[in-house]
Design a protein around this motif. Sequence first.
Motif, PDB file in Angstrom:
ATOM      1  N   LEU B  34       0.850  -1.186   0.000  1.00 52.50           N
ATOM      2  CA  LEU B  34       0.000   0.000   0.000  1.00 52.50           C
ATOM      3  C   LEU B  34       0.888   1.238   0.000  1.00 52.50           C
ATOM      4  N   VAL B  35       0.568   2.187  -0.886  1.00 49.84           N
ATOM      5  CA  VAL B  35       1.288   3.455  -0.884  1.00 49.84           C
ATOM      6  C   VAL B  35       0.269   4.544  -0.613  1.00 49.84           C
ATOM      7  N   LEU B  36       0.535   5.413   0.347  1.00 53.70           N
ATOM      8  CA  LEU B  36      -0.410   6.467   0.702  1.00 53.70           C
ATOM      9  C   LEU B  36       0.279   7.813   0.583  1.00 53.70           C
ATOM     10  N   ASN B  37      -0.477   8.812   0.179  1.00 53.52           N
ATOM     11  CA  ASN B  37       0.085  10.139   0.096  1.00 53.52           C
ATOM     12  C   ASN B  37      -1.043  11.143   0.177  1.00 53.52           C
ATOM     13  N   THR B  38      -0.793  12.288   0.775  1.00 53.03           N
ATOM     14  CA  THR B  38      -1.820  13.329   0.787  1.00 53.03           C
ATOM     15  C   THR B  38      -1.198  14.631   0.345  1.00 53.03           C
ATOM     16  N   GLY B  39      -2.073  15.571  -0.006  1.00 46.88           N
ATOM     17  CA  GLY B  39      -1.608  16.917  -0.293  1.00 46.88           C
ATOM     18  C   GLY B  39      -0.888  17.075  -1.609  1.00 46.88           C
ATOM     19  N   THR B  40      -1.162  16.210  -2.594  1.00 55.39           N
ATOM     20  CA  THR B  40      -0.423  16.350  -3.847  1.00 55.39           C
ATOM     21  C   THR B  40      -1.032  17.383  -4.781  1.00 55.39           C
ATOM     22  N   ILE B  41      -2.331  17.629  -4.672  1.00 56.96           N
ATOM     23  CA  ILE B  41      -2.973  18.539  -5.611  1.00 56.96           C
ATOM     24  C   ILE B  41      -2.978  19.930  -5.029  1.00 56.96           C
ATOM     25  N   ALA B  42      -2.475  20.882  -5.830  1.00 62.13           N
ATOM     26  CA  ALA B  42      -2.187  22.203  -5.282  1.00 62.13           C
ATOM     27  C   ALA B  42      -3.446  22.948  -4.875  1.00 62.13           C
ATOM     28  N   ASP B  43      -4.452  22.927  -5.734  1.00 61.10           N
ATOM     29  CA  ASP B  43      -5.579  23.815  -5.539  1.00 61.10           C
ATOM     30  C   ASP B  43      -6.658  23.232  -4.639  1.00 61.10           C
ATOM     31  N   ALA B  44      -6.617  21.934  -4.389  1.00 57.18           N
ATOM     32  CA  ALA B  44      -7.715  21.292  -3.679  1.00 57.18           C
ATOM     33  C   ALA B  44      -7.609  21.549  -2.190  1.00 57.18           C
ATOM     34  N   ALA B  45      -8.771  21.477  -1.518  1.00 58.71           N
ATOM     35  CA  ALA B  45      -8.761  21.611  -0.062  1.00 58.71           C
ATOM     36  C   ALA B  45      -8.006  20.443   0.553  1.00 58.71           C
ATOM     37  N   GLY B  46      -8.183  19.258  -0.045  1.00 56.31           N
ATOM     38  CA  GLY B  46      -7.455  18.097   0.434  1.00 56.31           C
ATOM     39  C   GLY B  46      -7.354  17.099  -0.696  1.00 56.31           C
ATOM     40  N   SER B  47      -6.331  16.299  -0.672  1.00 54.39           N
ATOM     41  CA  SER B  47      -6.209  15.295  -1.724  1.00 54.39           C
ATOM     42  C   SER B  47      -5.550  14.054  -1.168  1.00 54.39           C
ATOM     43  N   GLY B  48      -5.909  12.921  -1.751  1.00 53.93           N
ATOM     44  CA  GLY B  48      -5.336  11.670  -1.290  1.00 53.93           C
ATOM     45  C   GLY B  48      -4.936  10.830  -2.479  1.00 53.93           C
ATOM     46  N   TYR B  49      -3.856  10.097  -2.339  1.00 51.82           N
ATOM     47  CA  TYR B  49      -3.367   9.241  -3.415  1.00 51.82           C
ATOM     48  C   TYR B  49      -3.091   7.880  -2.813  1.00 51.82           C
ATOM     49  N   VAL B  50      -3.648   6.834  -3.439  1.00 61.71           N
ATOM     50  CA  VAL B  50      -3.473   5.491  -2.905  1.00 61.71           C
ATOM     51  C   VAL B  50      -3.022   4.570  -4.022  1.00 61.71           C
ATOM     52  N   GLU B  51      -2.051   3.727  -3.725  1.00 60.79           N
ATOM     53  CA  GLU B  51      -1.651   2.672  -4.656  1.00 60.79           C
ATOM     54  C   GLU B  51      -1.822   1.349  -3.940  1.00 60.79           C
ATOM     55  N   LEU B  52      -2.712   0.503  -4.448  1.00 56.19           N
ATOM     56  CA  LEU B  52      -2.885  -0.832  -3.877  1.00 56.19           C
ATOM     57  C   LEU B  52      -2.259  -1.774  -4.878  1.00 56.19           C
ATOM     58  N   GLY B  53      -0.953  -2.093  -4.688  1.00 58.00           N
ATOM     59  CA  GLY B  53      -0.287  -2.849  -5.739  1.00 58.00           C
ATOM     60  C   GLY B  53      -0.169  -1.943  -6.947  1.00 58.00           C
ATOM     61  N   LYS B  54      -0.766  -2.336  -8.062  1.00 61.32           N
ATOM     62  CA  LYS B  54      -0.666  -1.486  -9.254  1.00 61.32           C
ATOM     63  C   LYS B  54      -1.899  -0.622  -9.469  1.00 61.32           C
ATOM     64  N   THR B  55      -2.927  -0.794  -8.677  1.00 70.10           N
ATOM     65  CA  THR B  55      -4.108   0.062  -8.799  1.00 70.10           C
ATOM     66  C   THR B  55      -3.778   1.413  -8.219  1.00 70.10           C
ATOM     67  N   LYS B  56      -3.993   2.479  -9.026  1.00 70.79           N
ATOM     68  CA  LYS B  56      -3.624   3.809  -8.546  1.00 70.79           C
ATOM     69  C   LYS B  56      -4.849   4.722  -8.626  1.00 70.79           C
ATOM     70  N   VAL B  57      -5.118   5.425  -7.552  1.00 72.57           N
ATOM     71  CA  VAL B  57      -6.263   6.329  -7.517  1.00 72.57           C
ATOM     72  C   VAL B  57      -5.819   7.652  -6.909  1.00 72.57           C
ATOM     73  N   ILE B  58      -6.299   8.758  -7.478  1.00 69.53           N
ATOM     74  CA  ILE B  58      -6.042  10.048  -6.856  1.00 69.53           C
ATOM     75  C   ILE B  58      -7.389  10.749  -6.655  1.00 69.53           C
ATOM     76  N   VAL B  59      -7.584  11.324  -5.480  1.00 68.75           N
ATOM     77  CA  VAL B  59      -8.868  11.939  -5.146  1.00 68.75           C
ATOM     78  C   VAL B  59      -8.606  13.361  -4.667  1.00 68.75           C
ATOM     79  N   ALA B  60      -9.427  14.301  -5.146  1.00 68.48           N
ATOM     80  CA  ALA B  60      -9.317  15.671  -4.671  1.00 68.48           C
ATOM     81  C   ALA B  60     -10.641  16.062  -4.055  1.00 68.48           C
ATOM     82  N   VAL B  61     -10.591  16.786  -2.944  1.00 72.90           N
ATOM     83  CA  VAL B  61     -11.790  17.278  -2.280  1.00 72.90           C
ATOM     84  C   VAL B  61     -11.791  18.791  -2.394  1.00 72.90           C
ATOM     85  N   TYR B  62     -12.850  19.339  -2.956  1.00 73.55           N
ATOM     86  CA  TYR B  62     -12.998  20.789  -3.017  1.00 73.55           C
ATOM     87  C   TYR B  62     -14.184  21.161  -2.146  1.00 73.55           C
ATOM     88  N   GLY B  63     -13.954  22.081  -1.231  1.00 75.15           N
ATOM     89  CA  GLY B  63     -15.095  22.493  -0.439  1.00 75.15           C
ATOM     90  C   GLY B  63     -14.759  22.597   1.013  1.00 75.15           C
TER      91      GLY B  63
END
Lengths: 287, 261
Positions: B34-63
Amino acid sequence: MQSLGWDVWNAVRPKEFYKGFLQRGIRPDGRKLSEYRDITLRKGSLVTTVDGSANASIGRTIALIGIQPKVIEWKEIKKGDARTVIGKHCSVQVEFPSVCHRETRSGRTSEEALLVKESLEYVLEQILEENSFCIVPEKYYWHLQIIAYCLSLDGNAIETFLLALYGALLDLQLPVVLSNTSGDLLKLDQSQPKVKLSTKKLEEWPWVVPVGVFWTSPSEHYVVLDLSEEEEKNMSSIIWIWNNQKGDKLALSKHKEGQLSEIILQEGLEAAKAHIEEVMLRFQSQK
Amino acid sequence: MERISQRYGPFFEPTDWLETKYKRERPNNAPRPLVLNTGTIADAAGSGYVELGKTKVIVAVYGPRPPIRARAGVENAMSGRITCEVVKSSFCYYSCESAKIPSRGFSEEERLLSIRLIRVFEPIVILDKYPKNSIDLFVVLLEDDGSAMAAMTLATSLALADASIELLSLVSSATVAVSTKHEYLVDPDRIESENAVGLITVSLPLHAAQLCEIQHNGKLSVEDWLSTVQLAVEVAQTIGNSISQFLLQESKNKETYPLSS
């Protein structure tokens, strides 16, 4: 009298706020006028579905590009009316999903995406060689499907995308393909190692430097490189200077309404040249 | 290396179906790294990045921000709203034929994923604290190698925590597949998910004794179902502990940023 905090100044009079910094030769985040943010390039980040990929970031702007080669038939190429290398052998898609910035709306291709796509196509035109795509002459050719996403936008998207494109092209490995005896079907030759796409030499690869010009008075101006999101709004004009390491090909395009003069162009050109030299050296040392 | 012909185009000779030779390299009850990371997206209020093996997802929260697409009656709403948009990038599609055409809006699959994600987080986010506001989640699924929904849930938890939005608890998620040989495979990848008899994804708030969502594909007997869900809950609990540790560490490392950029 209490002085107002500087975030208030930035909100109320952003240009004055910015001018105060530039006059001292520095920018609000501490960089000098021609200093770049951290540039990172990671090749081969997507491994399951594409053969060449790269993830580039300049500061907090992040771009991700994947290149997938496909095989297409000669008749498809002849059918299309594109005569350039790009039209025949590459298709570029650039997307700015809503993730990257609070003002991007989904469903509509943003202007920035179209500009980036046009620039990437222009660059590919300069780099790729037509005869490197042939598998079986007049029958089967390689076709590169290039898909680009911007994951985070903080100004200077075009350079980030270009960096990612170059990384992906350097990372791309084509498998060796043989045709069977009748020439109809193809077979992958997995015994031989994969080959890289042949392209023009690195010193001929074009690079773009967006240069921002900030006018404070008719006689005073500042030339700034690597603009962040806020800075892009403050600039009077932004010029994209295209050049390569050899220095023999040059193109310019102007964005935003401000004025230009020869002195500004000279300054911009020199700053851009220095930066291009630096970037290309880093590429060559990596390769 | 699987389905080579489909990857490069339809003009290839048929080759052996390499997937029958697929073997799972890790033990059945081990999730992928598992790879975890937060705060990668500059403009978003919050962002999270997860890698589960080779599955990669990035999420941004605005608001929380005023809703973009205001529907009738939303101005008088006394509680907030969550919206979600999931984008499956073209890198998730293995075969070149089913590649996505980006200009056609959202595909059905993407809309389904967005609805599911909203369903998971609607009871978790304390919406009463954000009246007349909307919390927008934007998800990009960069690469899909199995358990995409679990990765999305984890990334959204990270992003919401990074954005300092009030939550009842963190949500963690895990997937378990039941193979044809009646084995319980934790955190299956794409090949295992496609060949599984039944697939269960569980979303679990860490500090409640309840589940917020179960998603079930395939056919399972009742006993199988119960044991799969139990296994998934245990795995989700362990993953959830890693998430909370990670967030604690992040909050310790965070310094107040200067106001300049």
